[in-house]
Design an enzyme around this catalytic site. Sequence first.
Site, PDB file in Angstrom:
ATOM      1  N   HIS E  15       0.959  43.612 -31.850  1.00 12.25           N
ATOM      2  CA  HIS E  15       1.256  42.563 -30.867  1.00 12.25           C
ATOM      3  C   HIS E  15       0.423  42.823 -29.608  1.00 12.25           C
ATOM      4  O   HIS E  15      -0.283  43.816 -29.492  1.00 12.25           O
ATOM      5  CB  HIS E  15       2.761  42.513 -30.532  1.00 12.25           C
ATOM      6  CG  HIS E  15       3.247  43.553 -29.569  1.00 12.25           C
ATOM      7  ND1 HIS E  15       4.346  43.368 -28.759  1.00 12.25           N
ATOM      8  CD2 HIS E  15       2.787  44.802 -29.293  1.00 12.25           C
ATOM      9  CE1 HIS E  15       4.544  44.446 -28.029  1.00 12.25           C
ATOM     10  NE2 HIS E  15       3.627  45.320 -28.323  1.00 12.25           N
ATOM     11  N   CYS E  34      -0.877  46.993 -22.320  1.00 14.53           N
ATOM     12  CA  CYS E  34      -0.168  46.214 -23.358  1.00 14.53           C
ATOM     13  C   CYS E  34      -0.774  44.828 -23.526  1.00 14.53           C
ATOM     14  O   CYS E  34      -0.463  44.125 -24.492  1.00 14.53           O
ATOM     15  CB  CYS E  34       1.312  46.063 -23.011  1.00 14.53           C
ATOM     16  SG  CYS E  34       2.168  47.638 -22.991  1.00 14.53           S
ATOM     17  N   HIS E  40      -2.438  45.925 -30.137  1.00 18.58           N
ATOM     18  CA  HIS E  40      -2.116  47.301 -30.505  1.00 18.58           C
ATOM     19  C   HIS E  40      -0.875  47.172 -31.380  1.00 18.58           C
ATOM     20  O   HIS E  40      -0.541  46.057 -31.788  1.00 18.58           O
ATOM     21  CB  HIS E  40      -1.875  48.162 -29.250  1.00 18.58           C
ATOM     22  CG  HIS E  40      -0.752  47.681 -28.411  1.00 18.58           C
ATOM     23  ND1 HIS E  40      -0.867  46.591 -27.565  1.00 18.58           N
ATOM     24  CD2 HIS E  40       0.533  48.063 -28.306  1.00 18.58           C
ATOM     25  CE1 HIS E  40       0.281  46.361 -26.966  1.00 18.58           C
ATOM     26  NE2 HIS E  40       1.157  47.235 -27.400  1.00 18.58           N
ATOM     27  N   HIS E  42       3.047  49.054 -33.211  1.00 15.17           N
ATOM     28  CA  HIS E  42       4.161  49.999 -33.136  1.00 15.17           C
ATOM     29  C   HIS E  42       4.850  50.142 -34.486  1.00 15.17           C
ATOM     30  O   HIS E  42       4.842  49.229 -35.304  1.00 15.17           O
ATOM     31  CB  HIS E  42       5.202  49.502 -32.118  1.00 15.17           C
ATOM     32  CG  HIS E  42       4.685  49.347 -30.739  1.00 15.17           C
ATOM     33  ND1 HIS E  42       4.359  50.420 -29.952  1.00 15.17           N
ATOM     34  CD2 HIS E  42       4.416  48.254 -29.990  1.00 15.17           C
ATOM     35  CE1 HIS E  42       3.927  49.981 -28.773  1.00 15.17           C
ATOM     36  NE2 HIS E  42       3.943  48.674 -28.774  1.00 15.17           N
ATOM     37  N   ASP E  80       7.280  42.946 -41.107  1.00 10.00           N
ATOM     38  CA  ASP E  80       6.579  44.184 -41.443  1.00 10.00           C
ATOM     39  C   ASP E  80       5.106  43.934 -41.760  1.00 10.00           C
ATOM     40  O   ASP E  80       4.761  43.047 -42.541  1.00 10.00           O
ATOM     41  CB  ASP E  80       7.260  44.844 -42.643  1.00 10.00           C
ATOM     42  CG  ASP E  80       6.769  46.257 -42.858  1.00 10.00           C
ATOM     43  OD1 ASP E  80       6.491  46.948 -41.858  1.00 10.00           O
ATOM     44  OD2 ASP E  80       6.654  46.684 -44.019  1.00 10.00           O
ATOM     45  N   HIS E  81       4.241  44.751 -41.166  1.00 10.83           N
ATOM     46  CA  HIS E  81       2.788  44.654 -41.358  1.00 10.83           C
ATOM     47  C   HIS E  81       2.238  43.298 -40.902  1.00 10.83           C
ATOM     48  O   HIS E  81       1.259  42.802 -41.475  1.00 10.83           O
ATOM     49  CB  HIS E  81       2.404  44.943 -42.816  1.00 10.83           C
ATOM     50  CG  HIS E  81       2.430  46.419 -43.142  1.00 10.83           C
ATOM     51  ND1 HIS E  81       3.593  47.109 -43.324  1.00 10.83           N
ATOM     52  CD2 HIS E  81       1.436  47.335 -43.279  1.00 10.83           C
ATOM     53  CE1 HIS E  81       3.326  48.375 -43.589  1.00 10.83           C
ATOM     54  NE2 HIS E  81       2.017  48.545 -43.558  1.00 10.83           N
ATOM     55  N   GLU E 125      10.758  50.270 -29.573  1.00 12.98           N
ATOM     56  CA  GLU E 125       9.334  49.939 -29.658  1.00 12.98           C
ATOM     57  C   GLU E 125       8.535  51.235 -29.830  1.00 12.98           C
ATOM     58  O   GLU E 125       7.558  51.295 -30.569  1.00 12.98           O
ATOM     59  CB  GLU E 125       8.891  49.226 -28.383  1.00 12.98           C
ATOM     60  CG  GLU E 125       7.497  48.647 -28.480  1.00 12.98           C
ATOM     61  CD  GLU E 125       7.064  48.000 -27.181  1.00 12.98           C
ATOM     62  OE1 GLU E 125       6.990  46.772 -27.123  1.00 12.98           O
ATOM     63  OE2 GLU E 125       6.782  48.730 -26.204  1.00 12.98           O
TER      64      GLU E 125
END
Lengths: 135, 135, 135, 135, 135, 135
Positions: E15, E34, E40, E42, E80-81, E125
């Site tokens: 995100h 950010c 980037h 998490h 996810d992913h 996060e």
Amino acid sequence: MKITVCRKAHFNAAHKLYNKNWSKEKNTATFGKCSNDNFHGHNYELIVKLYGEIDKETGMVFDLAKLKGIIKSEVEDLLDHKNLNIDIPYFNDKIPTTENLSIFIWEKLRKAIDIDCKISVILYETPRNFVEYTA
Amino acid sequence: MKITVCRKAHFNAAHKLYNKNWSKEKNTATFGKCSNDNFHGHNYELIVKLYGEIDKETGMVFDLAKLKGIIKSEVEDLLDHKNLNIDIPYFNDKIPTTENLSIFIWEKLRKAIDIDCKISVILYETPRNFVEYTA
Amino acid sequence: MKITVCRKAHFNAAHKLYNKNWSKEKNTATFGKCSNDNFHGHNYELIVKLYGEIDKETGMVFDLAKLKGIIKSEVEDLLDHKNLNIDIPYFNDKIPTTENLSIFIWEKLRKAIDIDCKISVILYETPRNFVEYTA
Amino acid sequence: MKITVCRKAHFNAAHKLYNKNWSKEKNTATFGKCSNDNFHGHNYELIVKLYGEIDKETGMVFDLAKLKGIIKSEVEDLLDHKNLNIDIPYFNDKIPTTENLSIFIWEKLRKAIDIDCKISVILYETPRNFVEYTA
Amino acid sequence: MKITVCRKAHFNAAHKLYNKNWSKEKNTATFGKCSNDNFHGHNYELIVKLYGEIDKETGMVFDLAKLKGIIKSEVEDLLDHKNLNIDIPYFNDKIPTTENLSIFIWEKLRKAIDIDCKISVILYETPRNFVEYTA
Amino acid sequence: MKITVCRKAHFNAAHKLYNKNWSKEKNTATFGKCSNDNFHGHNYELIVKLYGEIDKETGMVFDLAKLKGIIKSEVEDLLDHKNLNIDIPYFNDKIPTTENLSIFIWEKLRKAIDIDCKISVILYETPRNFVEYTA
């Protein structure tokens, strides 16, 4: 270029530590409350490590998603929510200590992992007691 | 058949890093805030590993309940809730770095563990700083 | 719409639990080895929670990078690598228990955080002993 | 006397696993959802270990505060909050698997750490998938 | 008799924090690194809590295996992913902060959990930054 | 001034989830592999929280060393290395779910803790499944 890739997994099981050739007294003296008649149990945490060559095209030693699947089919499906002493024939004549359980898991994985690599098994019986086996 | 059995323990203690043969300036330049006069402290996490032969009758290298007891009597009872610089004579002329503290603990354990095995000590000073010693 | 945002931090310090108005015997009876003369120490883990309104433009209650900075300047820079009994005047006449230390930290943060929110402080003295304070 | 000193660090980054010389189908077959077009990301946990001689005057192998600084300038400042595929030229023609990323980090550290020691890098892509590289 | 049952899950995603109505400068001033262009990511850790009545026949508030399945189908399979900004339409006009992502997850779960209970979502996060939402 | 003091403990035990008034089929449909005949087991992690007034002379709500002792005598000595279904009479006619086990522990502690305070019990059956009970 060689490197180690690692995958964590977990399962839970009941067991007791009891040598059938010994008296109850000797078992209690040796294994303490771990030899209690009606079993106790653990959340086992398992780490599997493969030390091998990096494939140049994939940048990987071994696909960790595939390793996850092998650990599931070879270890978790077999041991999870089971009684090691009763449900797993291997422990008919072996005591299910963390040492013996690590070697049992290592042997299962060695047969299923088809690349040239060194395999290590790290098995936590509790967060404070664990075993490492490499071969 | 050789395998490694491991046990975690913990203790907390005060210390400071200070070389008595140096000026205060050189100590500060070398050890930073770790050399503050009035001490600071840590929750030390300790892992002790024994690499040795599995006993066929017990399925164990060394009884981890016994190892827990040895760590308590040789390490925790001695160091827990103590000031390493003041209360532990070994550190009269040695700086209580994690490196030196690991070796101190290893020596205590080596004397108390009476089987043929290789001993490793892993000592966390903080969750981010730690030391491993094997011999 | 209200939500809680949380930030972890850590510092380490030496202390002892000792009521100056009591005899050494009464201190030992009350605080045990925590009252040892020469101090001991801990790696304190701190969680700070702010319960407040989400800002519509930023999607945040409070910038956690800013909160990290406030915790550093108000708490870590003050307490890290210090002796709570000697170096922190607040504990001249208060015992540095985790309870009192939590309230000390809460008061420091309440002055520095300028938004309308409820503040909680969770402070781990060890991984097994901790305190929660909300106001 | 040789010993290993260790330091943990962390950074987070986006990436995808994609071999540019392959079809989309072959990438999906090989890397699964890790090859999704728009990237995904991780909180990487990094452990750096130095195995070397203890300096007699300091009682240390290498100042861990200095190591923390080197990891920050050489690794974290470069990789944190970045897209490995786009922002890091090294991965123009290498797939940013954990294996390749570990070796990239090891090479950065090897150039910056000026003592005679063996360096290990342990890199967690997730709490369950990690890689260890030593040279 | 009311009690809270809790289940942990995890997913990873890319995100960036960026308000489309602002200049790049204002975004950088507000969100720092950010807001970096290329995203980037998490490893998100998620805890879901249900506070409700214990069923007398099963001794459970809600089957945690069923809750695990709901979290998988409603949250993990979706996020996810993935790239939250690009792949999830909800974030077309909302910034994917941990606050907003928690509320998105809470709404998904609220629709899928068909018992009378209060639902809390805790979303990490990073190990140091997290959010709690209850309604 | 009120605050919450907390203490972690742990024990391990075997159990199965099985309603004696139901058929085997209904048990399997309801509890899945948790109803396997020969038991399985867990490392239970327990957190006990006391919310009460700080004593001005000691700076404590309740001596955590004393709480540690109460948890040991009331909970650990009773449950550790036991089979909950067979060894604990309370579960003759109650299913040993984490919910019911939490309430059992809460009742034991409520009788043994003699101060005016609110007690919470948090019980982890696995690192991913847990229960919170407050009264």
